[in-house]
Design a protein around this motif. Sequence first.
Motif, PDB file in Angstrom:
ATOM      1  N   THR A   1       9.288 -57.241  24.217  1.00 56.45           N
ATOM      2  CA  THR A   1       8.350 -57.729  25.220  1.00 56.45           C
ATOM      3  C   THR A   1       7.035 -56.961  25.204  1.00 56.45           C
ATOM      4  N   GLY A   2       6.995 -55.832  24.481  1.00 53.31           N
ATOM      5  CA  GLY A   2       5.802 -54.995  24.459  1.00 53.31           C
ATOM      6  C   GLY A   2       4.917 -55.206  23.257  1.00 53.31           C
ATOM      7  N   GLY A   3       5.167 -56.258  22.492  1.00 53.47           N
ATOM      8  CA  GLY A   3       4.277 -56.582  21.386  1.00 53.47           C
ATOM      9  C   GLY A   3       4.844 -56.353  20.004  1.00 53.47           C
ATOM     10  N   ALA A   4       6.110 -55.981  19.896  1.00 51.16           N
ATOM     11  CA  ALA A   4       6.709 -55.715  18.578  1.00 51.16           C
ATOM     12  C   ALA A   4       7.781 -56.734  18.219  1.00 51.16           C
ATOM     13  N   ALA A   5       7.708 -57.932  18.778  1.00 53.77           N
ATOM     14  CA  ALA A   5       8.751 -58.933  18.554  1.00 53.77           C
ATOM     15  C   ALA A   5       8.897 -59.306  17.091  1.00 53.77           C
ATOM     16  N   ASP A   6       7.789 -59.260  16.337  1.00 49.13           N
ATOM     17  CA  ASP A   6       7.863 -59.597  14.916  1.00 49.13           C
ATOM     18  C   ASP A   6       8.743 -58.609  14.160  1.00 49.13           C
TER      19      ASP A   6
ATOM     20  N   LEU B   1      19.006 -43.620  17.585  1.00 49.83           N
ATOM     21  CA  LEU B   1      17.987 -44.261  18.406  1.00 49.83           C
ATOM     22  C   LEU B   1      17.078 -45.192  17.607  1.00 49.83           C
ATOM     23  N   GLY B   2      17.415 -45.442  16.349  1.00 47.09           N
ATOM     24  CA  GLY B   2      16.798 -46.520  15.587  1.00 47.09           C
ATOM     25  C   GLY B   2      15.412 -46.270  15.047  1.00 47.09           C
ATOM     26  N   ARG B   3      14.954 -45.036  15.017  1.00 50.09           N
ATOM     27  CA  ARG B   3      13.580 -44.779  14.587  1.00 50.09           C
ATOM     28  C   ARG B   3      13.353 -45.167  13.124  1.00 50.09           C
ATOM     29  N   ASP B   4      14.242 -44.725  12.239  1.00 46.08           N
ATOM     30  CA  ASP B   4      14.071 -45.058  10.827  1.00 46.08           C
ATOM     31  C   ASP B   4      14.255 -46.554  10.593  1.00 46.08           C
ATOM     32  N   ALA B   5      15.194 -47.167  11.300  1.00 47.89           N
ATOM     33  CA  ALA B   5      15.396 -48.608  11.157  1.00 47.89           C
ATOM     34  C   ALA B   5      14.151 -49.379  11.551  1.00 47.89           C
ATOM     35  N   PHE B   6      13.442 -48.910  12.573  1.00 51.21           N
ATOM     36  CA  PHE B   6      12.219 -49.583  13.003  1.00 51.21           C
ATOM     37  C   PHE B   6      11.138 -49.489  11.932  1.00 51.21           C
ATOM     38  N   VAL B   7      11.049 -48.351  11.252  1.00 49.72           N
ATOM     39  CA  VAL B   7      10.093 -48.204  10.156  1.00 49.72           C
ATOM     40  C   VAL B   7      10.431 -49.182   9.035  1.00 49.72           C
ATOM     41  N   LEU B   8      11.715 -49.299   8.709  1.00 46.75           N
ATOM     42  CA  LEU B   8      12.131 -50.222   7.648  1.00 46.75           C
ATOM     43  C   LEU B   8      11.844 -51.670   8.038  1.00 46.75           C
ATOM     44  N   ALA B   9      12.084 -52.013   9.311  1.00 46.20           N
ATOM     45  CA  ALA B   9      11.793 -53.366   9.775  1.00 46.20           C
ATOM     46  C   ALA B   9      10.291 -53.619   9.786  1.00 46.20           C
ATOM     47  N   THR B  10       9.505 -52.612  10.130  1.00 47.66           N
ATOM     48  CA  THR B  10       8.057 -52.742  10.106  1.00 47.66           C
ATOM     49  C   THR B  10       7.553 -52.971   8.688  1.00 47.66           C
ATOM     50  N   ALA B  11       8.251 -52.394   7.711  1.00 48.35           N
ATOM     51  CA  ALA B  11       7.907 -52.613   6.310  1.00 48.35           C
ATOM     52  C   ALA B  11       8.353 -53.980   5.813  1.00 48.35           C
ATOM     53  N   GLY B  12       9.054 -54.752   6.662  1.00 46.13           N
ATOM     54  CA  GLY B  12       9.397 -56.127   6.323  1.00 46.13           C
ATOM     55  C   GLY B  12      10.842 -56.385   5.991  1.00 46.13           C
ATOM     56  N   ALA B  13      11.689 -55.357   6.007  1.00 50.65           N
ATOM     57  CA  ALA B  13      13.085 -55.541   5.617  1.00 50.65           C
ATOM     58  C   ALA B  13      13.943 -55.956   6.809  1.00 50.65           C
TER      59      ALA B  13
END
Length: 247
Positions: A133-138, A97-109
């Motif tokens: 669409t909920g504010g996390a597009a970056d 469900l991508g939880r760890d991937a989202f943390v890594l993407a949030t860290a900029g990777a």
Amino acid sequence: MVAAADADPAAAQALARRLGVELCQTTPATGLYLWLDASGLALCQAGRPPMSMRADFISGAQGYRAAHHGHHREAIARACGIRRGHRPWIVDATAGLGRDAFVLATAGAPVTLLERSAVVHALLVDGLQRATTGGAADRTARMDCRHADATEWLAQDVGDESPAVIYLDPMYSGRRRAAAGKELALLQALLMPATDESVLLERARVAAMDRVVVKRHRHARPLDDQTPDYHLPGRSTRFDVYRTRKD
């Protein structure tokens, strides 16, 4: 798959065709089913009590984690070599469900997510669309989600385009259990037995340019009994790091 009254009919029909499932108007009395409504896609299990789950990145526990944690300081980010000025391409080969991937993407990777289950992939894509669409597009812009078997994908010859880091969380096998209780029950009911872990680790170590990172229960044996170069411990999990530097 069941479409609620407020679901987009065209979207429901397209998703049902893509997954090869029947589109129904009423929920079944037993078993697993997909539910699509205006809030997105959910995997549900009929019964008492009924259970359901969605891929959700911007609310609940995941939203709190994204908003409050220092992502460069999280053990997963440090294990994957993320630091200020260095954000390697990471392949999450067991995306779930991508939880760890989202943390890594949030860290900029930049993160490529591989998920072999068509249903889990659909849940993941739906969650990423809602997060966008909920504010996390970056953050979602750094996440490339693919429906693929990791062992096959990693066996491809991509030459200089190989990822720096391959991240593995074989959460549906052995004694390691990373999902919350109800989600684990649903995923176990849905998914086939896990990919051969020894093959997956072997191919990851060949493909990764810098390292392979494996998430394990803190007291579990190393994956395939292969001793890592080092590990970063947490309260309930640890990250085993296998260096593969090829430059």
